[in-house]
Every structure is written in structure tokens, then in C-alpha cells.
Design an enzyme around this catalytic site. Structure first.
Site, PDB file in Angstrom:
ATOM      1  N   GLY A 110       2.235 -27.445 -28.302  1.00  0.00           N
ATOM      2  CA  GLY A 110       2.346 -28.764 -27.704  1.00  0.00           C
ATOM      3  C   GLY A 110       3.264 -29.149 -26.610  1.00  0.00           C
ATOM      4  O   GLY A 110       3.264 -29.934 -25.919  1.00  0.00           O
ATOM      5  N   CYS A 133      -6.995 -27.917 -34.185  1.00  0.00           N
ATOM      6  CA  CYS A 133      -5.619 -28.051 -33.271  1.00  0.00           C
ATOM      7  C   CYS A 133      -6.059 -29.288 -32.385  1.00  0.00           C
ATOM      8  O   CYS A 133      -6.976 -28.719 -31.542  1.00  0.00           O
ATOM      9  CB  CYS A 133      -5.143 -26.901 -32.832  1.00  0.00           C
ATOM     10  SG  CYS A 133      -3.723 -26.975 -31.796  1.00  0.00           S
ATOM     11  N   ASN A 134      -5.398 -30.143 -32.008  1.00  0.00           N
ATOM     12  CA  ASN A 134      -5.560 -31.259 -31.091  1.00  0.00           C
ATOM     13  C   ASN A 134      -5.376 -30.649 -29.760  1.00  0.00           C
ATOM     14  O   ASN A 134      -6.061 -31.100 -28.747  1.00  0.00           O
ATOM     15  CB  ASN A 134      -5.002 -32.546 -31.446  1.00  0.00           C
ATOM     16  CG  ASN A 134      -5.552 -33.092 -32.811  1.00  0.00           C
ATOM     17  OD1 ASN A 134      -6.277 -34.301 -32.658  1.00  0.00           O
ATOM     18  ND2 ASN A 134      -4.895 -32.908 -34.051  1.00  0.00           N
ATOM     19  N   THR A 135      -4.218 -30.143 -29.749  1.00  0.00           N
ATOM     20  CA  THR A 135      -3.669 -29.679 -28.472  1.00  0.00           C
ATOM     21  C   THR A 135      -4.655 -28.626 -27.989  1.00  0.00           C
ATOM     22  O   THR A 135      -5.140 -28.840 -26.832  1.00  0.00           O
ATOM     23  CB  THR A 135      -2.290 -28.983 -28.594  1.00  0.00           C
ATOM     24  OG1 THR A 135      -1.547 -29.922 -29.346  1.00  0.00           O
ATOM     25  CG2 THR A 135      -1.667 -28.602 -27.271  1.00  0.00           C
ATOM     26  N   CYS A 183      -1.857 -34.915 -34.529  1.00  0.00           N
ATOM     27  CA  CYS A 183      -1.496 -33.399 -34.848  1.00  0.00           C
ATOM     28  C   CYS A 183      -1.779 -32.973 -36.177  1.00  0.00           C
ATOM     29  O   CYS A 183      -1.488 -33.365 -37.109  1.00  0.00           O
ATOM     30  CB  CYS A 183      -0.100 -33.118 -34.389  1.00  0.00           C
ATOM     31  SG  CYS A 183       0.266 -31.407 -34.471  1.00  0.00           S
TER      32      CYS A 183
END
Ligand code: DGL
Length: 262
Positions: A42, A73-75, A187
Site C-alpha cells: 500500500g 487485494c484492493n491495492t 483493504c
């Protein structure tokens, strides 16, 4: 024997998605990969996350032979999902994004807090999502530097201190007019801190995460592609990582409560 599903995160955060996937698809074999040599993603910048995500996806698709990839994973989704789909158009790929759409539906005060990594919040993908919903609610965005790393390290006091700082920074919370009544855990690591966040946020505040919708979307894509596993035996779970295998297994034991294979 059918091919496994691949699930990937920078670290243990994707276990919060895996938990929902195991409930939704208990007969599917799953390979989980945690890029723990490089966690957290992140705070590392877009180009780095894109490069790591492509390398991990390549290993899962071309070496492990997975039939579907869940980028838990959002990132990594924000940085790399378009590149992944362009490179492997034949593989169904499911990404995760902060639950702004469900939050816009759920909030009554029309104020929503969003906790996510700096990388996710700075991404063009997130900006587009935010802009598309800005007329429906006010979203208060809070980058949570260090929180994924503290969860990764299972460092209780640091998790508590960082959550207090970031939840406090959102402003007044609760279901009274003008308060934030909905907090998005943007997240996949943060659901593991949800008891702390819930306590700090107080009554009348709903926390939203994405594990269950992602698991349902995975089932839909498998069905559409005719790739659902045929068996009714419990699916096997294989854990692998670029960092410490015992640490990953300990985290899986803690969060999933099931036996796994290395
Ligand atoms: N779990 C990841 C996410 O959903 C990233 C945490 C990190 O590596 O910074 O964004």
C-alpha cells in the site's frame, strides 16, 4: 482432478476473502499465495505493485495451472487488474474494490468513512469509483499507513493505536445527522482488526467488507465458464508465500481455523 482457484494478496489480508470463498465454494481446491517478502504494497507505489502482481499471477497461472484468479487485494486490483486481464484474457479474474457502492446504499446519514491503503486511495480506479458515487453520499477518505503491516505482524498494541488514530480522524461517528454511520474496510487486511474498529467506532456504525460479494462473484464466473469443480469432497487448501511459511500457516490457523498443505 480439476485445477485449483488461485487467491493472491500482498500478505495475510486475502485470508479474509479466502474465508468467504471456502464457505461459498467448499469443494474447490485453492492455492493461496501471500507475497510476504514484499508486504505491504500500500505504500510502495503503482509501478512496483503492478510488477509484483504480474509476476505472482504468472507463477499461479503458468506454473500452478489455476483456472481462475482472485486478486484478494484492493491495492493490487487498483494497480494491475486491467493489465492482468489484457495479458491472460482466457483466465477469469476477480478483483476487489472498496465497498463504496454498498455503502452508498446502506448509509442513512449520507456520510461514509473509507479506510484503505494510500495506494488504493491514490489510484485512478478508486478515483473513478469515488466520482461516480459522489452525488449519493459524502465519502471521508482515510489512508491507513502502517495498519496492514501491524496486522501482518499480529502486533495488538500497534493495531489498537493506529485504529484509534485513523478512526478518530474520520470525525464524528454514529447514526445522528451529520455523523458517519458506515465505514468501508477498503483493504483486505482490515477485517482482522474489525473488533477493534467496531469498538472505536461505537454503536450505530456499520462496517462493510468485501469477502462475501467476491466469493459470490467467483462462483458466478466459475459457473459461466463451466469451471465449477465436480466433486463433493472438501476442497484442498495449499498455502504458499515469498516470505515466512510458518508465519503464513500460523495466520491461516488463526483466521481460518483449518488445516492446510504447504
Ligand atoms: N491487503 C491489501 C489491500 O487490500 C494491501 C495491504 C498492503 O499490502 O498494504 O489493499
Amino acid at each position: 482432478m480439476t485445477a485449483p482457484i488461485g487467491v493472491f494478496d500482498s500478505g495475510i489480508g486475502g485470508l479474509s476473502v479466502l474465508r468467504a470463498l471456502r464457505r461459498e465454494l467448499p469443494h474447490e481446491d485453492v492455492v493461496y499465495f501471500a507475497d510476504t517478502a514484499w508486504v505491504p504494497y500500500g505504500e510502495r507505489g503503482d509501478a512496483f505493485v503492478l510488477e509484483r502482481t504480474l509476476a505472482v499471477a504468472q507463477a499461479l497461472i503458468e506454473e500452478r495451472g489455476i483456472k481462475l484468479l482472485v486478486v484478494a487485494c484492493n491495492t493490487a486490483t487498483a494497480s494491475a487488474i486491467a493489465a492482468l486481464r489484457a495479458r491472460w484474457p482466457q483466465v477469469p479474474i476477480v478483483g476487489v474494490e472498496p465497498a463504496l457502492k454498498p455503502a452508498a446504499q446502506a448509509t442513512r446519514t449520507k456520510r461514509v468513512g473509507v479506510l484503505a491503503t494510500r495506494g488504493t486511495l491514490a489510484s485512478a480506479k478508486f478515483r473513478a469509483l469515488h466520482e461516480s458515487l459522489a452525488s449519493q453520499a459524502t465519502f471521508v477518505l482515510q489512508p491507513c499507513d502502517g495498519l496492514a503491516a501491524a496486522i501482518e505482524a499480529d502486533d495488538g498494541p500497534r493495531i489498537e493505536a493506529l485504529c484509534a488514530q485513523y478512526v478518530g480522524a474520520l470525525g464524528p461517528l454514529g447514526n445522528a445527522p451529520g455523523c458517519i454511520d458506515t465505514v468501508v474496510l477498503g483493504c483486505t487486511h482490515y477485517p482482522f482488526a474489525s473488533p477493534v474498529i467496531e469498538r472505536l467506532a461505537g454503536p450505530g456504525v456499520t462496517l462493510l467488507e468485501t469477502g462475501e460479494p467476491v466469493a459470490r462473484q467467483t462462483r458466478r464466473l466459475l459457473e459461466q465458464a463451466g469451471l465449477l469443480g465436480p466433486g463433493d469432497a472438501p476442497g484442498r487448501l495449499t498455502l504458499s508465500c515469498s516470505g515466512s511459511q510458518p508465519a503464513l500457516e500460523a495466520a491461516a490457523g488463526r483466521w481460518l481455523g483449518e488445516r492446510t498443505e504447504a
